[in-house]
Design a protein around this motif. Sequence first.
Motif, PDB file in Angstrom:
ATOM      1  N   ARG A 165       0.858  -1.189   0.000  1.00  0.00           N
ATOM      2  CA  ARG A 165       0.000   0.000   0.000  1.00  0.00           C
ATOM      3  C   ARG A 165       0.892   1.235   0.000  1.00  0.00           C
ATOM      4  N   VAL A 166       0.447   2.249  -0.703  1.00  0.00           N
ATOM      5  CA  VAL A 166       1.250   3.461  -0.812  1.00  0.00           C
ATOM      6  C   VAL A 166       1.234   4.208   0.513  1.00  0.00           C
ATOM      7  N   GLN A 167       2.358   4.825   0.855  1.00  0.00           N
ATOM      8  CA  GLN A 167       2.464   5.544   2.117  1.00  0.00           C
ATOM      9  C   GLN A 167       2.004   6.991   2.003  1.00  0.00           C
ATOM     10  N   ASP A 168       2.434   7.681   0.955  1.00  0.00           N
ATOM     11  CA  ASP A 168       1.978   9.067   0.794  1.00  0.00           C
ATOM     12  C   ASP A 168       2.249   9.514  -0.639  1.00  0.00           C
ATOM     13  N   ASP A 169       1.194   9.587  -1.431  1.00  0.00           N
ATOM     14  CA  ASP A 169       1.322  10.029  -2.816  1.00  0.00           C
ATOM     15  C   ASP A 169       1.402  11.547  -2.937  1.00  0.00           C
ATOM     16  N   PHE A 170       1.216  12.257  -1.849  1.00  0.00           N
ATOM     17  CA  PHE A 170       1.044  13.704  -1.956  1.00  0.00           C
ATOM     18  C   PHE A 170       2.201  14.482  -1.344  1.00  0.00           C
ATOM     19  N   LEU A 171       3.357  13.848  -1.221  1.00  0.00           N
ATOM     20  CA  LEU A 171       4.547  14.589  -0.846  1.00  0.00           C
ATOM     21  C   LEU A 171       4.930  15.538  -1.980  1.00  0.00           C
ATOM     22  N   THR A 205      17.748  11.029 -22.134  1.00  0.00           N
ATOM     23  CA  THR A 205      16.344  11.419 -22.047  1.00  0.00           C
ATOM     24  C   THR A 205      16.188  12.899 -21.726  1.00  0.00           C
ATOM     25  N   GLY A 206      17.219  13.508 -21.116  1.00  0.00           N
ATOM     26  CA  GLY A 206      17.144  14.918 -20.776  1.00  0.00           C
ATOM     27  C   GLY A 206      16.209  15.216 -19.628  1.00  0.00           C
ATOM     28  N   LEU A 207      15.681  14.194 -18.968  1.00  0.00           N
ATOM     29  CA  LEU A 207      14.698  14.401 -17.906  1.00  0.00           C
ATOM     30  C   LEU A 207      15.181  13.728 -16.629  1.00  0.00           C
ATOM     31  N   PRO A 208      15.834  14.484 -15.738  1.00  0.00           N
ATOM     32  CA  PRO A 208      16.354  13.898 -14.505  1.00  0.00           C
ATOM     33  C   PRO A 208      15.248  13.700 -13.475  1.00  0.00           C
ATOM     34  N   LEU A 209      15.426  12.731 -12.592  1.00  0.00           N
ATOM     35  CA  LEU A 209      14.494  12.534 -11.496  1.00  0.00           C
ATOM     36  C   LEU A 209      15.059  13.266 -10.279  1.00  0.00           C
ATOM     37  N   ARG A 210      14.837  14.563 -10.297  1.00  0.00           N
ATOM     38  CA  ARG A 210      15.367  15.421  -9.248  1.00  0.00           C
ATOM     39  C   ARG A 210      14.515  15.320  -7.993  1.00  0.00           C
ATOM     40  N   GLY A 211      15.156  15.405  -6.846  1.00  0.00           N
ATOM     41  CA  GLY A 211      14.439  15.358  -5.584  1.00  0.00           C
ATOM     42  C   GLY A 211      14.162  16.737  -5.022  1.00  0.00           C
ATOM     43  N   ARG A 212      13.698  16.726  -3.784  1.00  0.00           N
ATOM     44  CA  ARG A 212      13.425  17.983  -3.085  1.00  0.00           C
ATOM     45  C   ARG A 212      13.672  17.801  -1.595  1.00  0.00           C
ATOM     46  N   GLY A 213      14.821  17.219  -1.284  1.00  0.00           N
ATOM     47  CA  GLY A 213      15.215  17.117   0.104  1.00  0.00           C
ATOM     48  C   GLY A 213      14.952  15.764   0.726  1.00  0.00           C
ATOM     49  N   ILE A 214      14.932  15.750   2.062  1.00  0.00           N
ATOM     50  CA  ILE A 214      14.742  14.536   2.861  1.00  0.00           C
ATOM     51  C   ILE A 214      13.428  14.662   3.613  1.00  0.00           C
ATOM     52  N   PHE A 215      12.671  13.566   3.641  1.00  0.00           N
ATOM     53  CA  PHE A 215      11.397  13.518   4.342  1.00  0.00           C
ATOM     54  C   PHE A 215      11.509  12.557   5.529  1.00  0.00           C
ATOM     55  N   LYS A 216      10.682  12.810   6.542  1.00  0.00           N
ATOM     56  CA  LYS A 216      10.772  12.039   7.783  1.00  0.00           C
ATOM     57  C   LYS A 216       9.376  11.632   8.239  1.00  0.00           C
ATOM     58  N   TRP A 224       4.185  12.013   6.651  1.00  0.00           N
ATOM     59  CA  TRP A 224       5.552  12.448   6.396  1.00  0.00           C
ATOM     60  C   TRP A 224       5.627  13.967   6.441  1.00  0.00           C
ATOM     61  N   SER A 225       6.787  14.460   6.770  1.00  0.00           N
ATOM     62  CA  SER A 225       7.048  15.895   6.667  1.00  0.00           C
ATOM     63  C   SER A 225       8.463  16.083   6.139  1.00  0.00           C
ATOM     64  N   ARG A 226       8.649  17.146   5.380  1.00  0.00           N
ATOM     65  CA  ARG A 226       9.982  17.409   4.854  1.00  0.00           C
ATOM     66  C   ARG A 226      10.833  18.083   5.914  1.00  0.00           C
ATOM     67  N   LEU A 227      12.092  17.683   5.981  1.00  0.00           N
ATOM     68  CA  LEU A 227      13.051  18.409   6.792  1.00  0.00           C
ATOM     69  C   LEU A 227      13.364  19.709   6.051  1.00  0.00           C
ATOM     70  N   GLU A 228      12.834  20.811   6.548  1.00  0.00           N
ATOM     71  CA  GLU A 228      12.957  22.075   5.825  1.00  0.00           C
ATOM     72  C   GLU A 228      14.411  22.491   5.656  1.00  0.00           C
ATOM     73  N   SER A 229      15.277  21.968   6.508  1.00  0.00           N
ATOM     74  CA  SER A 229      16.702  22.266   6.373  1.00  0.00           C
ATOM     75  C   SER A 229      17.291  21.681   5.096  1.00  0.00           C
ATOM     76  N   THR A 230      16.544  20.782   4.445  1.00  0.00           N
ATOM     77  CA  THR A 230      17.026  20.161   3.209  1.00  0.00           C
ATOM     78  C   THR A 230      16.338  20.704   1.966  1.00  0.00           C
ATOM     79  N   ASP A 231      15.575  21.768   2.123  1.00  0.00           N
ATOM     80  CA  ASP A 231      14.899  22.376   0.976  1.00  0.00           C
ATOM     81  C   ASP A 231      15.845  23.372   0.308  1.00  0.00           C
ATOM     82  N   ASN A 232      16.938  22.830  -0.268  1.00  0.00           N
ATOM     83  CA  ASN A 232      17.932  23.667  -0.921  1.00  0.00           C
ATOM     84  C   ASN A 232      18.709  22.820  -1.918  1.00  0.00           C
ATOM     85  N   ASP A 233      19.565  23.465  -2.695  1.00  0.00           N
ATOM     86  CA  ASP A 233      20.244  22.800  -3.797  1.00  0.00           C
ATOM     87  C   ASP A 233      21.192  21.692  -3.347  1.00  0.00           C
ATOM     88  N   ASP A 234      21.648  21.722  -2.107  1.00  0.00           N
ATOM     89  CA  ASP A 234      22.560  20.678  -1.638  1.00  0.00           C
ATOM     90  C   ASP A 234      21.856  19.345  -1.441  1.00  0.00           C
TER      91      ASP A 234
END
Length: 738
Positions: A165-171, A205-216, A224-234
């Motif tokens: 079962r899916v955990q969270d489709d809406f991250l 393909t020219g289409l990377p699967l880019r992320g948006r940080g770490i979730f906890k 789940w919630s995103r660690l806002e400290s990871t909402d950056n290019d690093d």
Amino acid sequence: MITRESFARIGVFFLGLCLLTACGRAPKPNYPESVRLKAEQPPKSFDDPDLAQEYYAAQRSGLDGQPVDVLSKYREAQLHMRSMPRHSLRLGRALPSLKEADLSPRAARRLKAAQVLGRWEELGPGNIGGRTRALLVHPDDDQQLWAAGVSGGVWKSDNGGASWRVQDDFLPNIAVNTLAMDPDNPDIIYAGTGEGYFREIIRGTGLPLRGRGIFKTLDGGDSWSRLESTDNDDFNWVNDLAISVSDPKRIYAGTRTGVWQSRDGGQSWTRSLDPRDPGGNIVAGGCLHLAMRTDQGDADFLYASCGTLFDQASVFRNRDANAGLDWARVLTEPGMGLTSLAIAPSDQRIVYALASSIAPGSYIGGLHAVFRSDQEGTPDTWEPLVRNSDANKLNTLLLTNPLIANQALCAGGQDGFSNLGWYANVIAVDPTDPDVVWAGGVDLFRSDDGGRTWGPVSYWWASPPSSHADNHVIVFHPDYGVDGNQTFWLGGDGGVWRTDNARAPRSTEPDSVCSPANSQVAWTSLSTDYGTIQFYHGSAFPDGETYFAGAQDNGTLISSDQQGSNGWRSILGGDGAYTAVDPQNPDTLYLSFQGLSFSRSDDGGQNVSIGMTNGIFDAPNTFLFITPFLLDPNDPNRLWIGGNRVWRTENRGDLWQGASADFSGPNANVRISAIAVSTLDPNRALVGLENGAIHRQGSALSTISGSPWPSAQPRSGFVTWLAFDPHQEATAYATYAN
């Protein structure tokens, strides 16, 4: 014509199921002629990280030629969407925008009362898993498993993998690449997003699967919630995570910009390792693999592997990262690329490294060497157990498609090298015996003598496959070794698999790759209700109750409402690509796999004629990895396909003819990425290019090879789709990537 059954057993299988490489690894742009049909050898320019980064940036350039700030563009788009009216197909009229509904109680009531947008129903497939790079098992309950799809987010099983079962489709981002569990509390899990293996460049393909940080999550994945400290290019590309066993608040993340450390459960981060190659240059791919000892008390004894197909890789060691000790480069060699790591659980002084090659030649992207250190990875203690120059060819194929490399031996054909070590590269050590080691690339191999001799334990090409190709993660049962337990789980491009007899006999003879009978290791697919397939394109039958689509590394799949989400089946292999169905005769299906390919079935997919490109004389590299084709909406016998130029067939693909001039400039290989034909006038056609140009034609049915098509360029970028307005013939729409 060939049946699906014979397709899996004869030579043409290698064209259809895994053209030239492991399950759809096609040539990339600008391949030199000598290697145009060798997917294992990227262009020489890819060996230069600066050029690779320049190429990467160019694919994402804005109108001014500068890189796009993707996150700001997303925010801008979200604000714009809130101001747009919403059209209800159910009611046949426009309704207030979300912004209006916020401001007007009356509009809000209208929006709520209408239940305007209807509900989507998931169609699957639930029985065929997609690319999985992360797996976890509850330490006290082997029925609880977590898996992460690179395009599907986090999934949980409460019955040992029998269903999911899916955990969270809406991250905000579900491109999950790694998972890590708190060693003291299994309900606390971290999910790192972004697949940082440069697949978008190497695959073209020219289409990377880019992320948006770490979730906890604090509740086992229910929220789940995103660690806002990871909402950056690093943290756009989180490749691996490791958690200290002595203090779970200490977390380490390997990303494209190095190794980062948090001491407060992810609330804040500092860079622990800024990776450089031996010459002092920044490593383009950053750090992709971490391995931490669990027997060192309060010390965080950590290894990190940094480097990809673009840069010479190195293994770094920190004897106590928590104490702020310096990192030491403990292993590197010229020609050494992406390297995976594994510590022997039963003797953690022993560490293995499975290194891919970046040296030109047959093994580029394949095996460089397997190394072992019995002295904690100290420099000069790493023994090369096997290299790609090993006299035993079988030992050299750990990161190569083994069957294609042994065609002469197995089927009397010609050997080829299809290498995946830059992408599928995992090593694991038996929890009870430091000399029993598994190495996964295209197939999985096992060594019982400390890494010196290897034999296959999986066969991607078997029918049914013993396990799917392209391995990414191995997780052992918490009670492995107790009362004979030999269970581990395997994640890869075909979802999740399990074996319960991991140490069963297997052969190390040269011909062991030729028959699945040479291994007694048994595999079970665990992909029921596991919706992680990555589709490139799909089509619905005229009745809307049957549908088929091309999937990454899983071929072209078909199902229906009657067969249900878990009833999908494959009708063609490879990397499934574009599809179409004849609206007047739904038994006629058109389908394709990667690169220049075109296939037709006249019986609903039971039999498939492949390689229907007669008349097309342009080279394979003049077509995109996923080549667009279009069934003309005005005539089901006419189709269009695009490479550097437009091609047209009037007889369902039996013969093609050129329909335009070459759209490439004198110094560029620019290819068609989208095609459209008007339903109001079959002579009106559009094609979009990967550089953003759109060419148009008002006499498309009479054009020939060399015919000019006037062009416009609304903006730079990659044209992903084109459409004519079905009511106003002068109106057309285009969508762009980046």
